[in-house]
Scaffold this active site. Structure first.
Site, PDB file in Angstrom:
ATOM      1  N   ARG A 124       4.335   7.433 -13.277  1.00 16.18           N
ATOM      2  CA  ARG A 124       4.436   6.113 -13.892  1.00 16.18           C
ATOM      3  C   ARG A 124       3.733   6.147 -15.250  1.00 16.18           C
ATOM      4  O   ARG A 124       2.733   6.833 -15.416  1.00 16.18           O
ATOM      5  CB  ARG A 124       3.778   5.052 -13.000  1.00 16.18           C
ATOM      6  CG  ARG A 124       4.605   4.702 -11.778  1.00 16.18           C
ATOM      7  CD  ARG A 124       4.014   3.544 -10.995  1.00 16.18           C
ATOM      8  NE  ARG A 124       2.769   3.889 -10.372  1.00 16.18           N
ATOM      9  CZ  ARG A 124       1.572   3.528 -10.817  1.00 16.18           C
ATOM     10  NH1 ARG A 124       1.459   2.772 -11.908  1.00 16.18           N
ATOM     11  NH2 ARG A 124       0.484   3.884 -10.193  1.00 16.18           N
ATOM     12  N   TYR A 178      11.687   8.761 -13.553  1.00 17.93           N
ATOM     13  CA  TYR A 178      10.683   8.918 -12.493  1.00 17.93           C
ATOM     14  C   TYR A 178      10.666   7.684 -11.562  1.00 17.93           C
ATOM     15  O   TYR A 178      10.745   6.538 -12.040  1.00 17.93           O
ATOM     16  CB  TYR A 178       9.281   9.131 -13.095  1.00 17.93           C
ATOM     17  CG  TYR A 178       8.222   9.064 -12.016  1.00 17.93           C
ATOM     18  CD1 TYR A 178       8.024  10.149 -11.153  1.00 17.93           C
ATOM     19  CD2 TYR A 178       7.490   7.907 -11.786  1.00 17.93           C
ATOM     20  CE1 TYR A 178       7.120  10.066 -10.113  1.00 17.93           C
ATOM     21  CE2 TYR A 178       6.574   7.816 -10.743  1.00 17.93           C
ATOM     22  CZ  TYR A 178       6.400   8.906  -9.916  1.00 17.93           C
ATOM     23  OH  TYR A 178       5.507   8.819  -8.877  1.00 17.93           O
ATOM     24  N   LYS A 203       7.914  -0.755  -7.564  1.00 17.88           N
ATOM     25  CA  LYS A 203       6.755  -1.345  -8.240  1.00 17.88           C
ATOM     26  C   LYS A 203       7.152  -2.540  -9.113  1.00 17.88           C
ATOM     27  O   LYS A 203       6.443  -3.542  -9.170  1.00 17.88           O
ATOM     28  CB  LYS A 203       6.051  -0.289  -9.101  1.00 17.88           C
ATOM     29  CG  LYS A 203       5.624   0.950  -8.322  1.00 17.88           C
ATOM     30  CD  LYS A 203       4.666   0.608  -7.224  1.00 17.88           C
ATOM     31  CE  LYS A 203       4.168   1.854  -6.514  1.00 17.88           C
ATOM     32  NZ  LYS A 203       3.269   1.529  -5.402  1.00 17.88           N
ATOM     33  N   HIS A 209       0.072  -4.410  -2.564  1.00 18.78           N
ATOM     34  CA  HIS A 209       0.188  -2.947  -2.526  1.00 18.78           C
ATOM     35  C   HIS A 209      -0.528  -2.454  -1.265  1.00 18.78           C
ATOM     36  O   HIS A 209      -1.639  -1.945  -1.339  1.00 18.78           O
ATOM     37  CB  HIS A 209      -0.479  -2.399  -3.801  1.00 18.78           C
ATOM     38  CG  HIS A 209      -0.217  -0.964  -4.081  1.00 18.78           C
ATOM     39  ND1 HIS A 209      -1.038  -0.220  -4.902  1.00 18.78           N
ATOM     40  CD2 HIS A 209       0.756  -0.121  -3.662  1.00 18.78           C
ATOM     41  CE1 HIS A 209      -0.573   1.006  -4.985  1.00 18.78           C
ATOM     42  NE2 HIS A 209       0.511   1.100  -4.245  1.00 18.78           N
ATOM     43  N   SER A 223      -4.152   4.753  -5.347  1.00 16.25           N
ATOM     44  CA  SER A 223      -3.435   6.017  -5.164  1.00 16.25           C
ATOM     45  C   SER A 223      -4.423   7.126  -4.800  1.00 16.25           C
ATOM     46  O   SER A 223      -5.583   7.080  -5.196  1.00 16.25           O
ATOM     47  CB  SER A 223      -2.722   6.412  -6.448  1.00 16.25           C
ATOM     48  OG  SER A 223      -2.003   5.324  -6.940  1.00 16.25           O
ATOM     49  N   CYS A 243      -5.787   7.875  -1.992  1.00  8.07           N
ATOM     50  CA  CYS A 243      -6.829   7.551  -1.008  1.00  8.07           C
ATOM     51  C   CYS A 243      -6.285   7.609   0.415  1.00  8.07           C
ATOM     52  O   CYS A 243      -6.905   7.105   1.341  1.00  8.07           O
ATOM     53  CB  CYS A 243      -7.433   6.185  -1.288  1.00  8.07           C
ATOM     54  SG  CYS A 243      -8.497   6.173  -2.736  1.00  8.07           S
ATOM     55  N   ASP A 263       3.406   1.350   1.785  1.00 13.63           N
ATOM     56  CA  ASP A 263       3.064   1.116   0.371  1.00 13.63           C
ATOM     57  C   ASP A 263       3.002  -0.360  -0.032  1.00 13.63           C
ATOM     58  O   ASP A 263       2.156  -0.726  -0.828  1.00 13.63           O
ATOM     59  CB  ASP A 263       4.072   1.843  -0.530  1.00 13.63           C
ATOM     60  CG  ASP A 263       3.577   1.983  -1.968  1.00 13.63           C
ATOM     61  OD1 ASP A 263       2.383   2.277  -2.174  1.00 13.63           O
ATOM     62  OD2 ASP A 263       4.380   1.788  -2.897  1.00 13.63           O
ATOM     63  N   ARG A 323       7.054  14.606  -5.293  1.00 11.83           N
ATOM     64  CA  ARG A 323       7.307  13.555  -4.301  1.00 11.83           C
ATOM     65  C   ARG A 323       8.391  13.936  -3.306  1.00 11.83           C
ATOM     66  O   ARG A 323       9.253  14.758  -3.591  1.00 11.83           O
ATOM     67  CB  ARG A 323       7.780  12.284  -5.031  1.00 11.83           C
ATOM     68  CG  ARG A 323       6.755  11.705  -6.003  1.00 11.83           C
ATOM     69  CD  ARG A 323       5.755  10.875  -5.280  1.00 11.83           C
ATOM     70  NE  ARG A 323       4.708  10.350  -6.139  1.00 11.83           N
ATOM     71  CZ  ARG A 323       4.075   9.200  -5.886  1.00 11.83           C
ATOM     72  NH1 ARG A 323       4.389   8.478  -4.833  1.00 11.83           N
ATOM     73  NH2 ARG A 323       3.101   8.800  -6.676  1.00 11.83           N
TER      74      ARG A 323
HETATM   75  C1  OXD Z   1       2.106   4.506  -6.579  1.00 11.96           C
HETATM   76  C2  OXD Z   1       3.178   4.911  -5.646  1.00 11.96           C
HETATM   77  O1  OXD Z   1       2.113   4.952  -7.733  1.00 11.96           O
HETATM   78  O2  OXD Z   1       3.213   4.390  -4.522  1.00 11.96           O
HETATM   79  O3  OXD Z   1       1.254   3.707  -6.161  1.00 11.96           O
HETATM   80  O4  OXD Z   1       4.037   5.742  -6.019  1.00 11.96           O
HETATM   81 MN    MN Z   2       1.860   2.787  -4.246  1.00 12.44          MN
END
Ligand code: OXD
Ligand code: MN
Length: 604
Positions: A72, A213, A222, A242, A264, A266, A289, A385
């Protein structure tokens, strides 16, 4: 197959026609979400070199991005609200008219030589009153197939939108038109300074240019399910967060649902699919997520749905040890891998997975790579990913698509803190819990700007995802407690799996043993497990957390479950600076500052 001409909805038709006229694609294809469509787009991408078909898992593909297009791009992400104040200090703001003028230039002819795909999709089970619909226009077949895993794409949704159902308008282009006769590249995109990920909250509109991406291009995730949805949620009295959603079942067969917000890296996906180490307890996954939550008319509890249909997870570090259920989901087939390494037998590989030495592979930059002689860096990009269907997860909760959502008993917040923050801390009230979320933070390492010990704040793990002013977002959290349907609020907990000893060792084993903390939370929600009220919140008593069979020393246990008063006092100025910084426009809720003052007073 529906064509533009078949559509009846004048608004929809003219919106699509407007983008066709501007982008000048070679043709237009309206998607229906069928398996044949998915397979034929994958075949097309194998021919154009975007995809490599793998031998294992079944029906799976590997894509490698341009090296500039791997994550991102927050510095190119804009909230185009009418005023800068409405975007607040956590967002980059651009005046909507100015942004549209820019888009009218960059989108002009942007799809030349390409097909424009029109994707009708639903976030959430389309039959759920909590679901929302969208249409994404894109010139990327990679985006189409990923959206077909991550969201629900179907003819029914198109028909409903055509019949007048409201929808979010989303437009995406890779920003790489093809001139006549020009050869294509495997991953078309625009340079970083030409990328734009823009949200227009007042118009429920998303426009994304230049990046393929996931987080920039799969606009349901998002951009819609968080940035636009936070704005809708505030107006309509619900929450877009989130957060993972998990189902916890006790040995007695009692069930509670918990959501959790973590920044992210964690372990959110790991926690959502955790295998408990304590006998008789079970964790099942509802989402990994994003959670959309709304008070339920019947029971007055906050009910959550997972608006997504797949997992878009970070590959490196995912293994049978760290997350066997994610591995089984991936290996169930129908998975798209992006920026992982390709093995000689046409499978996938990444660092810290199950196979330590993969032999000769091709790295994400398409170079020959082996452990002894790697060109530079890891074989899989660290943000590589997998995109994989949630329904394949062996521990997906049977009710994960329940139109009513699942009733939430507890909300977890957490960051990565080596020092100060205990293993688990229950908020003293909803307001105190909102304050905990507002000051959620992780320690920076010596390598990050700011240096070791400095905190990086990430309120509710939403820093790059709140679609409006963060202070107003905290106010919305506070207001939820006064919602007309609210009968029972979830309890709020702050957890920290990452506390270290002075010699640097982790005090808590983490992973499946986090179930021990979940058990305490489960019992607290029933008013059962014991806690001491302290200056920072309610902490488990010495014996309240089930430590049977665990190798944690008495001293470490004490550190994990006690208040480091001096450490907390030393943190207070950073909390204050953070809140003051957010309060540039003077709209920080007074309750948040009051919570700060009360914490300060309690610490003495
Ligand atoms: C993030 C994802 O960037 O879930 O939080 O991809
Ligand atoms: Mn996320």
């Amino acid at each position: 197959m529906t064509t533009l001409k078949d559509l009846k909805n004048a608004e929809l038709k003219s919106w699509l026609q407007g983008w066709v006229d501007l982008c000048k694609p070679t043709d237009v294809y309206i998607c229906n979400g069928s398996k044949e469509e998915y397979d034929s787009l994958c075949d097309l991408m194998v021919k154009t070199g975007t995809f490599i078909k793998l031998k294992t898992p079944a029906n799976s593909y590997l894509a490698r991005s341009d090296k500039s297009d791997v994550a991102r791009v927050e510095e190119r992400t804009f909230i185009c609200s009418k005023t800068e104040k409405d975007a607040g200090v956590t967002n980059h703001w651009k005046e909507p008219g100015e942004m549209m003028a820019e888009f009218n230039k960059v989108f002009d002819g942007a799809m030349q030589g390409r097909t424009m795909y029109v994707i009708p999709f639903s976030m959430g089970n389309p039959e759920s009153p909590l679901a929302k619909y969208g249409i994404e226009i894109t010139d990327s077949p990679y985006v189409v197939v990923n959206m077909e895993i991550m969201t629900r794409v179907s003819q029914v949704i198109l028909d409903r939108i055509d019949a007048g159902h409201e929808y979010v308008h989303a437009v995406h282009s890779n920003g790489a038109p093809l001139a006549d006769g020009q050869a294509d590249v495997p991953w078309p995109c625009a340079p970083v300074e030409k990328k734009y990920i823009s949200q227009f909250p007042e118009e429920r509109k998303i426009i994304s240019f230049g990046s393929g991406y996931g987080g920039n291009a799969l606009l349901g995730k998002k951009c819609f399910a968080l940035r636009i949805a936070t704005v809708l949620a505030r107006e309509e009295g619900w929450m877009a967060e989130h957060m993972l959603i998990l189902k916890l079942t006790s040995p007695e067969g009692e069930v509670k649902y918990v959501t959790g917000a973590f920044p992210s890296a964690c372990g959110k996906t790991n926690l959502a699919m955790l295998t408990p180490t304590i006998p008789g307890w079970k964790v099942e996954t509802v989402g990994d997520d994003i959670a959309w939550m709304r008070f339920n008319e019947k029971d007055g509890m906050l009910h959550a749905i997972n608006p997504e249909a797949g997992f878009f997870g970070v590959a490196p570090g995912t293994s049978m040890k760290s997350n066997p259920n994610a591995m089984k989901t991936i290996n169930g087939g129908n998975t798209i891998f992006t920026n992982v390494a390709l093995t000689e037998d046409y499978s996938y590989w990444w660092e810290d997975g199950d196979v330590k030495d993969p032999g000769n592979v091709v790295d994400w930059l398409r170079r020959p790579w082996n452990k002894a002689n790697n060109p530079a860096g890891p074989a899989a990009h660290k943000n590589s990913r997998f995109t994989t269907p949630a329904r394949q997860c062996p521990v997906i909760a049977p009710e994960w698509e329940d139109p009513e959502g699942v009733p939430i008993s507890a909300i977890l917040f957490g960051g990565r803190r080596k020092t100060v923050v205990p293993l688990v801390n229950e908020s003293l009230s909803w307001e105190h819990g909102v304050f905990m979320g507002a000051t959620m933070s992780s320690e920076m390492t010596a390598a990050t700007l700011g240096g070791a010990g400095q905190l990086r704040f990430d309120p509710m793990a939403m820093l790059p995802f709140i679609g409006y002013n963060a202070c107003d977002y905290f106010q919305h959290w506070l207001d939820m407690a006064k919602h007309r349907l609210c009968k029972k609020l979830p309890k709020i907990y702050y957890v920290n799996w990452f506390r270290r000893g002075e010699d640097g060792h982790f005090l808590w084993p983490g992973y499946g043993d986090n179930s021990r903390v979940l058990k305490w939370i489960f019992e607290r929600c029933d008013g059962k497990a014991a806690a001491n009220e302290t200056a920072i919140g309610n902490l488990p008593t010495e014996d309240a957390i089930d430590m049977s069979g665990l190798d944690v020393s008495a001293e470490d246990k004490k550190t994990l479950l006690s208040v480091d008063t001096e450490g907390w006092k030393a943190t207070l100025p950073q909390f204050k600076d953070w809140l003051d910084k957010l309060n540039k426009y003077g709209n920080m809720p007074k309750e948040i500052f009051a919570q700060f003052e009360e914490l300060k007073k309690r610490l003495g």
